[in-house]
Design an enzyme around this catalytic site. Structure first.
Site, PDB file in Angstrom:
ATOM      1  N   ASP A  25       0.879  -1.158   0.000  1.00  0.00           N
ATOM      2  CA  ASP A  25       0.000   0.000   0.000  1.00  0.00           C
ATOM      3  C   ASP A  25       0.921   1.213   0.000  1.00  0.00           C
ATOM      4  OD1 ASP A  25      -1.630   2.124   0.577  1.00  0.00           O
ATOM      5  OD2 ASP A  25      -2.311   1.379   2.533  1.00  0.00           O
ATOM      6  N   LYS A  86       3.097  11.180  -3.722  1.00  0.00           N
ATOM      7  CA  LYS A  86       2.081  10.453  -4.475  1.00  0.00           C
ATOM      8  C   LYS A  86       1.136  11.409  -5.213  1.00  0.00           C
ATOM      9  CE  LYS A  86      -1.503   6.990  -3.617  1.00  0.00           C
ATOM     10  NZ  LYS A  86      -1.985   6.045  -2.598  1.00  0.00           N
ATOM     11  N   GLU A 185      -7.116   0.619  -4.534  1.00  0.00           N
ATOM     12  CA  GLU A 185      -7.119   0.520  -3.065  1.00  0.00           C
ATOM     13  C   GLU A 185      -8.451   0.015  -2.493  1.00  0.00           C
ATOM     14  OE1 GLU A 185      -5.764   4.426  -1.959  1.00  0.00           O
ATOM     15  OE2 GLU A 185      -3.790   4.032  -2.822  1.00  0.00           O
ATOM     16  N   ASP A 207     -13.621   5.288   1.101  1.00  0.00           N
ATOM     17  CA  ASP A 207     -12.172   5.368   1.238  1.00  0.00           C
ATOM     18  C   ASP A 207     -11.708   6.822   1.206  1.00  0.00           C
ATOM     19  OD1 ASP A 207      -9.429   5.293   0.927  1.00  0.00           O
ATOM     20  OD2 ASP A 207      -9.446   4.174  -0.950  1.00  0.00           O
TER      21      ASP A 207
END
Ligand code: AMP
Length: 617
Positions: A25, A86, A185, A207
């Site tokens: 992850d 990211k 994810e 999420d």
């Protein structure tokens, strides 16, 4: 235009290597690595002895430090510390315009169009920074397992586009990992959750991460995990809550002391860090202190106590923005809130009561928190890794593409080949033709989005197919094939069926594209449905009228030769008016003039044929 869709599906591959395949992850804020051993997923401890590795890198004297050690350096050496890399992966300068001011490091555009992060005197790409984090995760896994780790599954937010996925893959390769699969994810989360619960039903995965929000709807049945729909917001996450706190505090400080808390990157980093600390503290207690150095090094501090209720009212409007994505995803899956059997929370900010309450309000049911929200994604990645390693035949994972993919057709329309929420891997093929006589090349413009007008969608790639044999418009057949692999990465191929000439493109990171954000694209697509339809109708009218007009214009000299002068002048005048109507985009006018022109040229056509027959031997 002839259309012949073909959809095919591929099956999961197994690999012949017996080294462990880990699940990673790669988070905006924290990263984790997990593995499945004897059928049980577990998180591997980092070399610092922690379950998580902060996604923070400090580069001092050319040597990178990753994790908690780097995080501690973040305040002391903000110029040499990179976090939230990211958010820059696979993006162009225009894409990050909204966040650039808030990053305490400088971001520039390199000569190749890729972003460069300034660290000390050196420049790094987000891929290189992410590779440093991945290398640390790889080393941690190797230390924990006592084995070399060469293969991994890496997760990305469902809303990552092709260039962001490619960039993630590139970072994995750079870190010495073979990336077996890029997994969404929320999909990974539901895999971990489903494995534990072993039950049937429809799960909504809510999420909320550091920088993105995704709502995915999955169906679990007989070991098959099927993503029915996914919708997200690429500009909403925990960092935005920090920024809301930081802005409020900066206002108060300015009023009281005239000091600008955002005056330097150093100070901005300190304020954001203090805001995040406050947010995290408020996930565990009713009150907490916001505390920051007013002038770094001078020992002057600003402190102010916050209550949970003050924080809640500050962030509630932001959190309510997640509702839109929930509605969209349900709509796409053709479900209602009553159909959802479980709501699963994923991501750091979902530890906040206010986030849990918001999810509960939206879905009308208490979210399930049986799997640790910080670890559920890495565990799911490990399960997918185990499936790909060929150890787990019990499960099958079916994922979808989040936005439609297509090409631009003549007149600036978007022709979707793969509709959004199609299951991947998938492919589609369609035939197109030329619009102008003797055209020897076609431009293939690959688009992503839901709008009718090509220019309103995201431009992914452009390429040219050359070498089409000259022939009248409408004769050549150009076959365009879209292929999406299991990572969601797109390959487009165009082939002229007669000459066999072909050209293709793997959608490469399209750095530097000015891009309207995906979620606003979806929303504007909805709100512009009507005007889009008008535009589409207009283009269709124009595409039918143009060839008629062009043919008539070519025959004007014949008209003056073969018809009485008035009649020829009438044809000439209709042609002129029709040209003007096309320029004005007057759809009804063009339609009427087309009929008029047809009527006015009937006699001319007869004369031309008669003349041709007379000349014939
Ligand atoms: P993720 O991308 O899932 O790692 O989420 C990172 C985000 O979660 C960051 O914005 C963190 O500040 C936030 N976060 C982590 N722990 C907590 C917590 N206990 N309460 C609230 N937010 C948190």
């Amino acid at each position: 235009m002839a259309h012949d869709h073909e959809h095919e599906h591929e099956h999961e591959k197994t690999e012949g290597d017996d080294s462990p395949v880990v699940g990673i992850d790669l988070g905006t804020t924290n990263s984790l690595v997990a593995v499945v051993e004897y059928g049980i997923p577990r998180v591997l401890l980092s070399r610092e002895g922690e379950r998580m590795i902060p996604s923070v890198v400090t580069i001092h004297d050319g040597k990178p430090t990753v994790g908690y050690a780097a995080k501690r350096e973040k305040i002391r050496r903000p110029g040499e510390t990179v976090f939230s890399a990211k958010r820059l992966l696979g993006r162009g300068l225009e894409d990050i315009a909204g966040i650039q001011g808030q990053l305490p490091y400088e971001v520039l555009r390199g000569e190749d169009g890729q972003l460069r992060i300034k660290v000390g005197e050196n420049l790094f790409t987000a891929i290189e920074i992410s590779a440093m984090i991945l290398r640390e995760l790889k080393a941690s896994a190797e230390a924990a397992l006592g084995k070399t780790v060469k293969r991994a599954v890496i997760t990305v937010p469902a809303y990552f586009n092709d260039s962001q996925r490619q960039a993630t893959r590139a970072a994995g390769r750079l870190a010495g990992l073979e990336v077996l699969r890029i997994v969404n994810e929320p999909t990974a989360a539901s895999l971990a959750y489903g494995l534990q619960q072993k039950k049937q039903g429809i799960i909504a995965v809510y999420d909320l991460g550091g920088g993105t929000f995704d709502l995915s709807i999955l169906k679990l049945r007989d070991g098959i995990f099927e993503v029915l729909a996914t919708h997200g917001n690429t500009q909403l996450g925990g960092d935005d809550l920090d920024r809301a706190i930081a802005r409020k505090m900066a206002e108060e400080v300015k009023l009281a002391t005239k000091i600008d808390l955002f005056s330097s990157p150093l100070q901005t980093a300190a304020v954001l860090e203090a805001s995040e600390k406050l947010k995290i503290a408020l996930s565990e207690s009713e009150r907490a202190m916001f505390s920051v150095d007013l002038c770094i090094g001078a020992g002057k501090r600003f402190e102010r106590e916050w209550t949970v209720s003050e924080f809640n009212s500050l962030v509630k409007p932001l959190l309510l923005e997640t509702r839109e994505s929930c509605f969209h995803a349900l709509d796409d899956a053709e479900l209602t809130f009553e159909d959802i059997t479980d709501v699963v929370l994923v991501g750091g900010p979902t530890r906040l009561k206010i986030v849990q309450q918001t999810a509960e309000e939206i879905f009308g049911r208490v979210p399930n928190t049986s799997v640790h929200p910080d670890e559920v994604v890495a565990m799911g990645a490990a399960i997918q890794a185990d499936i790909l390693a060929g150890n787990n035949q019990e499960f099958l994972l079916l994922d979808v593409v989040p936005l439609s993919l297509g090409i631009e057709t003549y007149g600036g329309l978007m022709e979707p080949l793969i509709p959004r929420n199609s299951r991947i891997p998938t492919s589609a093929r369609e035939s197109f033709t030329t619009f102008v006589d003797n055209q020897t090349g076609v431009d293939v413009h690959v688009l992503q989005g839901e709008r009718e007008k090509a220019s309103d969608n995201r431009s992914l790639a452009r390429f040219k197919l050359k070498g089409i044999e000259p022939s009248p418009a409408g004769f050549p057949r150009v076959e365009v094939t879209f292929l999406i692999d299991a990572d969601g990465i797109l390959q487009v191929e165009a082939r002229d069926l007669r000459s066999g000439k072909e050209a293709s493109v793997e959608v490469k990171p399209s750095f530097g594209l000015a891009e309207a954000e995906i979620e606003t694209m979806l929303e504007t697509a909805k709100s512009n449905e009507l005007s889009d339809l008008d535009f589409k109708r207009w283009i269709e009218v124009r595409n039918q009228a143009e060839p008629v007009l062009r043919a008539a214009e070519k025959k004007i000299p014949d008209a003056f030769r073969l018809l009485p002068r008035e009649e020829a002048e009438k044809i000439e005048s209709i042609c002129r008016t029709m040209r003007q109507a096309i320029e004005r985009q007057d759809s009804a006018g063009v339609q009427n003039l087309k009929y008029e022109l047809n009527a006015a040229t009937t006699r001319l056509a007869e004369r031309v044929i008669a003349e041709a027959l007379q000349k014939a031997p």
